[in-house]
Write an enzyme that holds these catalytic residues in place. Structure first.
Site, mmCIF file in Angstrom:
data_model
loop_
_atom_site.group_PDB
_atom_site.id
_atom_site.type_symbol
_atom_site.label_atom_id
_atom_site.label_comp_id
_atom_site.label_asym_id
_atom_site.label_seq_id
_atom_site.Cartn_x
_atom_site.Cartn_y
_atom_site.Cartn_z
ATOM 1 C CB SER A 176 -0.908 0.028 1.240
ATOM 2 O OG SER A 176 -1.611 1.252 1.333
ATOM 3 C CE1 TYR A 236 -4.315 -1.999 5.254
ATOM 4 C CE2 TYR A 236 -3.640 0.257 4.784
ATOM 5 C CZ TYR A 236 -4.070 -0.980 4.347
ATOM 6 O OH TYR A 236 -4.251 -1.196 3.004
#
Length: 264
Positions: free
Chosen positions: A144, A157
């Site tokens: 990501s 995350y």
């Protein structure tokens, strides 16, 4: 659609929705035999039926909790019993939860790492060994942009995705002598149900509309690089540039992130 993936076997995790679903259908449209992995059996069977219509090839469904190593092991054995080879592994499964770390439940962080990192590593190790024996194959891991550029309310995350990125970088070096390729896909926000868990207030989604990616467009770009030597695919371009600039000017990057990017 072309038949560029005819007789190729593509394994996709997170296949029941979002980017995983889109990649299944994109590869099926190019003739691939697809293997779908996620927890929701009913959704997997619906998507598998659609994949068969598109490809005219087999499509297999393996309901699996990627947070549990015993289920991953069982699924892998069933896959090997179903197909003769594995050409592509797309690790698209994962989830996040956006909140200030000091207010967060450590159980959520543990679960994120269990699925986003350890489950990915466990399945990759099993499939990677098959590819090493074949002397061919490609592993595509979803990291990501959050693993490259820090924003508030995403500590756990972002850490999980940074781990995926670095894991992929090392794996690429280790598997290169065996003819196995590794590509990391790092995305900004995507229109998927990821935000049903990650952003329950809806504020983040509202604030990042301009950067939102379409999962079908992402799938097309990812599949376009199947078989290539590309190391990373970073999307959208604006956030990919931001990630590069952050590495060059981290102090300024922190300020910009606090002022503009931490919109959760």
């Amino acid at each position: 659609m072309s038949d560029s993936l005819r007789n190729k076997v593509v394994v996709v995790t997170g296949a029941s929705s979002g980017i995983g679903r889109s990649i299944v259908l994109e590869t099926a449209g190019r003739g691939a035999t697809t293997i779908l992995i996620a927890r929701n059996k009913e959704k997997l069977e619906e998507i598998s039926a659609e994949a068969k219509e598109l490809s005219g090839a087999d499509s297999f469904v393996f309901p699996t909790d990627l947070g549990k190593s015993d289920e991953i092991e069982k699924t892998f054995k069933e896959i090997i019993a179903s197909v003769q080879h594995i050409d592509f592994l797309v690790n698209a499964a994962g989830f996040g939860k956006f909140e200030n770390f000091m207010d967060s439940n450590m159980k959520d962080a543990t679960n994120m790492f269990q699925v986003n990192v350890l489950g990915l590593m466990y399945l990759t190790r099993l499939v990677g060994r098959v590819m090493m024996e074949q002397k061919t194959g490609q592993i595509i891991n979803f990291g990501s942009i959050a693993g490259k550029v820090p924003t508030t309310k995403s500590a756990a995350y972002s850490a999980s995705k940074a781990a995926v990125i670095q894991f992929s970088n090392v794996l690429r070096l280790e598997l290169k002598p065996f003819g196995v390729k590794v590509m990391t896909v790092n995305l900004g926000p995507v229109y998927t149900n990821f935000f049903n868990i990650a952003d329950q207030t809806g504020e983040y989604v509202k604030n990042v509309q301009e950067f939102m990616l379409d999962p079908d467009d992402v799938a097309w770009q990812v599949v376009h690089y199947f078989g290539s030597n590309k190391r990373e695919l970073n999307l959208p371009l604006s956030l990919a540039v931001a990630a590069k600039l952050y590495n060059l000017f981290p102090t300024i990057g922190d300020k910009i992130s606090l002022d503009f990017a931490s919109r959760k």
